[in-house]
Structures are given as C-alpha cells and as structure tokens.
Design a protein around this motif. Structure first.
Motif, PDB file in Angstrom:
ATOM      1  N   ILE A 111       0.978  -1.722   0.159  1.00 54.27           N
ATOM      2  CA  ILE A 111       0.317   0.095   0.120  1.00 54.27           C
ATOM      3  C   ILE A 111       1.031   0.866   0.178  1.00 54.27           C
ATOM      4  CG2 ILE A 111      -2.132   1.104   0.603  1.00 54.27           C
ATOM      5  CD1 ILE A 111      -2.936  -1.598   0.138  1.00 54.27           C
ATOM      6  N   LEU A 112       0.594   2.386  -1.078  1.00 52.71           N
ATOM      7  CA  LEU A 112       1.573   3.113  -1.360  1.00 52.71           C
ATOM      8  C   LEU A 112       0.687   4.420  -1.625  1.00 52.71           C
ATOM      9  CD1 LEU A 112       4.732   4.411  -2.124  1.00 52.71           C
ATOM     10  CD2 LEU A 112       3.886   4.070  -4.963  1.00 52.71           C
ATOM     11  N   ALA A 113       1.268   4.952  -0.962  1.00 49.09           N
ATOM     12  CA  ALA A 113       0.405   6.864  -0.428  1.00 49.09           C
ATOM     13  C   ALA A 113       1.385   7.492  -1.562  1.00 49.09           C
ATOM     14  CB  ALA A 113       0.082   7.503   0.703  1.00 49.09           C
ATOM     15  N   ILE A 114       0.968   8.360  -1.719  1.00 50.34           N
ATOM     16  CA  ILE A 114       1.270   9.443  -2.529  1.00 50.34           C
ATOM     17  C   ILE A 114       0.398  10.798  -2.588  1.00 50.34           C
ATOM     18  CG2 ILE A 114       2.189  10.541  -5.168  1.00 50.34           C
ATOM     19  CD1 ILE A 114       2.959   7.632  -6.041  1.00 50.34           C
ATOM     20  N   SER A 115       0.708  12.067  -1.989  1.00 52.67           N
ATOM     21  CA  SER A 115       0.229  12.900  -1.892  1.00 52.67           C
ATOM     22  C   SER A 115       0.754  14.585  -1.918  1.00 52.67           C
ATOM     23  CB  SER A 115      -0.744  12.556  -0.427  1.00 52.67           C
ATOM     24  OG  SER A 115      -0.608  14.253   0.112  1.00 52.67           O
ATOM     25  N   HIS A 116       0.420  15.194  -1.975  1.00 47.81           N
ATOM     26  CA  HIS A 116       1.179  16.754  -1.902  1.00 47.81           C
ATOM     27  C   HIS A 116       0.988  17.425  -0.656  1.00 47.81           C
ATOM     28  CE1 HIS A 116       0.754  16.727  -6.498  1.00 47.81           C
ATOM     29  NE2 HIS A 116       1.541  16.427  -6.073  1.00 47.81           N
ATOM     30  N   SER A 117       0.274  17.179   0.025  1.00 48.47           N
ATOM     31  CA  SER A 117       0.620  17.268   1.768  1.00 48.47           C
ATOM     32  C   SER A 117       2.349  17.577   2.362  1.00 48.47           C
ATOM     33  CB  SER A 117      -0.714  16.719   2.724  1.00 48.47           C
ATOM     34  OG  SER A 117      -1.261  16.720   2.314  1.00 48.47           O
ATOM     35  N   PRO A 118       2.434  18.318   3.167  1.00 42.74           N
ATOM     36  CA  PRO A 118       3.770  17.670   3.742  1.00 42.74           C
ATOM     37  C   PRO A 118       4.276  16.275   4.242  1.00 42.74           C
ATOM     38  CG  PRO A 118       3.030  20.025   4.532  1.00 42.74           C
ATOM     39  CD  PRO A 118       1.407  18.779   3.698  1.00 42.74           C
ATOM     40  N   LYS A 119       5.343  15.902   4.432  1.00 44.21           N
ATOM     41  CA  LYS A 119       5.986  14.132   4.989  1.00 44.21           C
ATOM     42  C   LYS A 119       5.932  14.666   6.048  1.00 44.21           C
ATOM     43  CE  LYS A 119       8.944  10.624   3.292  1.00 44.21           C
ATOM     44  NZ  LYS A 119       8.298  10.245   4.496  1.00 44.21           N
ATOM     45  N   GLU A 120       5.656  15.058   6.676  1.00 47.54           N
ATOM     46  CA  GLU A 120       5.301  14.001   8.244  1.00 47.54           C
ATOM     47  C   GLU A 120       4.263  14.640   8.274  1.00 47.54           C
ATOM     48  OE1 GLU A 120       9.218  17.930   8.031  1.00 47.54           O
ATOM     49  OE2 GLU A 120       6.938  17.716   6.731  1.00 47.54           O
ATOM     50  N   LEU A 121       3.156  14.829   7.922  1.00 47.10           N
ATOM     51  CA  LEU A 121       1.592  14.916   8.316  1.00 47.10           C
ATOM     52  C   LEU A 121       0.465  13.404   7.485  1.00 47.10           C
ATOM     53  CD1 LEU A 121       0.112  18.791   7.033  1.00 47.10           C
ATOM     54  CD2 LEU A 121      -0.593  16.989   9.178  1.00 47.10           C
ATOM     55  N   LEU A 122       1.607  13.598   6.595  1.00 45.39           N
ATOM     56  CA  LEU A 122       1.380  11.961   6.080  1.00 45.39           C
ATOM     57  C   LEU A 122       2.027  10.861   6.448  1.00 45.39           C
ATOM     58  CD1 LEU A 122       1.883  12.908   2.417  1.00 45.39           C
ATOM     59  CD2 LEU A 122      -0.243  12.624   3.064  1.00 45.39           C
ATOM     60  N   ASP A 123       3.242  11.203   7.006  1.00 43.76           N
ATOM     61  CA  ASP A 123       3.622   9.841   7.930  1.00 43.76           C
ATOM     62  C   ASP A 123       2.567   9.437   9.041  1.00 43.76           C
ATOM     63  OD1 ASP A 123       5.587   9.258   6.016  1.00 43.76           O
ATOM     64  OD2 ASP A 123       7.165  10.828   7.022  1.00 43.76           O
ATOM     65  N   GLU A 124       2.451  10.885   9.792  1.00 38.68           N
ATOM     66  CA  GLU A 124       1.993  10.313  10.595  1.00 38.68           C
ATOM     67  C   GLU A 124       0.685   9.977  10.943  1.00 38.68           C
ATOM     68  OE1 GLU A 124       2.455  10.931  14.653  1.00 38.68           O
ATOM     69  OE2 GLU A 124       5.011  11.504  14.388  1.00 38.68           O
ATOM     70  N   PHE A 125      -0.599  10.761   9.772  1.00 37.72           N
ATOM     71  CA  PHE A 125      -1.839  10.167   9.353  1.00 37.72           C
ATOM     72  C   PHE A 125      -1.607   8.361   8.899  1.00 37.72           C
ATOM     73  CE2 PHE A 125      -5.194   9.668   6.308  1.00 37.72           C
ATOM     74  CZ  PHE A 125      -6.663   9.574   6.824  1.00 37.72           C
ATOM     75  N   CYS A 126      -0.832   8.341   7.577  1.00 42.71           N
ATOM     76  CA  CYS A 126      -0.856   7.005   7.152  1.00 42.71           C
ATOM     77  C   CYS A 126      -0.090   5.970   7.914  1.00 42.71           C
ATOM     78  CB  CYS A 126       0.010   7.021   5.696  1.00 42.71           C
ATOM     79  SG  CYS A 126      -0.928   8.280   3.990  1.00 42.71           S
ATOM     80  N   ALA A 127       0.612   5.949   9.096  1.00 47.78           N
ATOM     81  CA  ALA A 127       0.930   4.660   9.651  1.00 47.78           C
ATOM     82  C   ALA A 127      -0.265   4.180  10.281  1.00 47.78           C
ATOM     83  CB  ALA A 127       1.833   5.256  11.145  1.00 47.78           C
ATOM     84  N   GLN A 128      -1.188   4.763  10.909  1.00 47.32           N
ATOM     85  CA  GLN A 128      -2.420   3.979  11.572  1.00 47.32           C
ATOM     86  C   GLN A 128      -2.924   3.056  11.115  1.00 47.32           C
ATOM     87  OE1 GLN A 128      -5.210   6.319  13.268  1.00 47.32           O
ATOM     88  NE2 GLN A 128      -5.232   8.153  11.613  1.00 47.32           N
ATOM     89  N   TRP A 129      -3.133   3.167   9.090  1.00 47.24           N
ATOM     90  CA  TRP A 129      -4.050   2.845   8.078  1.00 47.24           C
ATOM     91  C   TRP A 129      -3.019   1.753   7.566  1.00 47.24           C
ATOM     92  CZ3 TRP A 129      -8.990   3.453   9.591  1.00 47.24           C
ATOM     93  CH2 TRP A 129      -8.694   4.152   9.672  1.00 47.24           C
ATOM     94  N   GLY A 130      -1.813   1.546   8.335  1.00 48.42           N
ATOM     95  CA  GLY A 130      -0.732   0.132   7.447  1.00 48.42           C
ATOM     96  C   GLY A 130      -0.156   1.029   5.822  1.00 48.42           C
ATOM     97  N   PHE A 131       0.569   2.057   5.384  1.00 50.00           N
ATOM     98  CA  PHE A 131       0.787   2.156   4.564  1.00 50.00           C
ATOM     99  C   PHE A 131       2.260   1.538   4.391  1.00 50.00           C
ATOM    100  CE2 PHE A 131      -3.010   4.605   3.404  1.00 50.00           C
ATOM    101  CZ  PHE A 131      -2.619   4.256   2.559  1.00 50.00           C
TER     102      PHE A 131
END
Length: 240
Positions: A111-131
């Motif tokens: 499972i891969l996430a590609i977004s234009h949001s800041p990576k620090e935000l994405l790392d924290e958010f995506c960690a709980q959803w198993g990315f």
C-alpha cells in the motif's frame, strides 16, 4: 511472484478534508503563525462555501499561506502541530477507502500513498492505516531548526505518475525497495484511487483505477475512459 501494489491519494480520498488545511489552522490557533495568515485564504474559502469559487483555488491559497510563512516556523513547533492534528482527526476518514485499504492489505497488497501534503503529516496519518510507503512534499530544515522556505524534490513530487514509475523501477531492481518477502512489486492487477485531475496520470498506470468523489475534470476523464467512479455521500456509497 511479485507483490501487487495499490496507490492512494490521501486528502479528500482517505482523509475527509485536507491535512494541510488542518495543520495551518492549528498553527494559527497556537499563535505560531500570525492571525493575518487567515486573510490569504479567507476569501477563496468563503467563495468555495458559497459555490462561487473552486476548492482548487481555496487549497492553493492555503498552500501559499503555509509556504509563505515557513521561514518563521521551527520544525519542532510544526511537529507538535502535526501530532495535534492527527490525534484529533485520525479517524476522520471515508468508509469506502479505509475499507478498501483493509481489504487489499488482507490480500497482500503493498500500500503506497502519494500526496502533495507535507511528508511529516502523511507519515503520522498513514502509519495508522497500514501504509508501506509514503511520498509527500519535503520542506528543507536549516541548521537553526527552522524551515528555510525551500521545497526539496519539487519537480518530482509534482508528478505522481513519475513517482510511481520510479518507485516500481526501484522496487524491481536488485537491492531495490523491499516488498513483503523481498519479492519485488508489480502493477499487474494494481489499484489506484484519486479524487482530482492531478491524479489522472498515475491512475493511467494501474489496472484498476478508481475515481473517488471526483471533481469535474476527473469525472469527465473517468467517464470517457470507462474508469470506476465511486461516491460516498453521508451514509451511502454508490457507483456512477
């Protein structure tokens, strides 16, 4: 056998808002950013609410507000705001996409996430959803612990298709990105989920493109090419 891959946009696709919008609000509330920063996006926000302007214009004004004040922002203050946003909004997700992620994880997908949001935000958010891997916008931090105002890898992150292609190439190379069991990754029977025209390029790479709550431009492209369109409205999920 190579591991299958699924690619997701995040804002408006999994998260039911924009992570950047929420973190800018917190930075203002915490008096890290001055109150006047709101004026950068206040009009476009109101225009969007009144259906006189586009969401794209509003979100670009939020980006301007954030990037225009980066030099006064310490990375530690930013991370405190990030954790505050995620703690409060971590479950503010769409039923359809969080269910799809869970189902694909059970089937062994990478499972891969590609977004234009800041990576620090994405790392924290995506960690709980198993990315398994996250790509986002990276802002340079200086020796003084504050952001310099520069965006690293700006050209690369602007094109999600290039990121995906490069990632798959690295994953299949010797010593490349590790997948489950070190098998490498494949786009065979791959999934991609996006909500705006900026996702069109990467959606063309996958075998199962899903346009979730698409904006007008993505909707028209999806209809023309026979892509799946899914809408989640209140407590109803349906295909168009």
């Amino acid at each position: 056998m190579k591991q299958k891959v699924a690619i997701f946009d995040v804002d408006g696709t999994i998260f039911r808002s924009s992570l950047l919008i929420e973190v800018v609000r917190v930075l203002i509330e915490n008096k890290i950013f001055p109150q006047k920063v709101r004026f950068t996006y206040e009009k476009s926000y109101q225009d969007w609410l009144d259906r006189k302007g586009s969401y794209e214009t509003y979100i670009m004004d939020v980006v301007k507000a954030f990037e225009g004040n980066l030099k006064i922002l310490a990375h530690d203050d930013f991370m405190r705001a990030v954790k505050q946003v995620i703690a409060f909004h971590k479950n503010r997700t769409y039923v359809y996409t969080r269910g799809l992620i869970a189902d694909l994880k059970k089937k062994g997908y990478f499972i891969l996430a590609i977004s234009h949001s800041p990576k620090e935000l994405l790392d924290e958010f995506c960690a709980q959803w198993g990315f398994d891997k996250v790509y986002g916008r990276v802002y340079e931090v200086g020796k003084n612990g504050k952001f310099t105002g520069e965006t690293l890898y700006k050209e690369e992150i602007s094109d999600k298709a290039k990121i995906l292609k490069r990632f798959i190439e690295k994953a299949t190379a010797v010593g490349g990105v590790p997948s489950e069991g070190g098998k490498g990754l494949s786009l065979a029977d791959s999934y991609g989920v996006g909500d705006s025209e900026s996702d069109i390029k990467f959606l063309t790479f996958v075998e199962n493109p899903i346009c979730f709550n698409p904006n007008g431009k993505l909707y028209e492209h999806a209809k023309k090419h026979g892509w799946q369109i899914v809408v989640e409205r209140k407590d109803v999920i349906y295909n168009l």
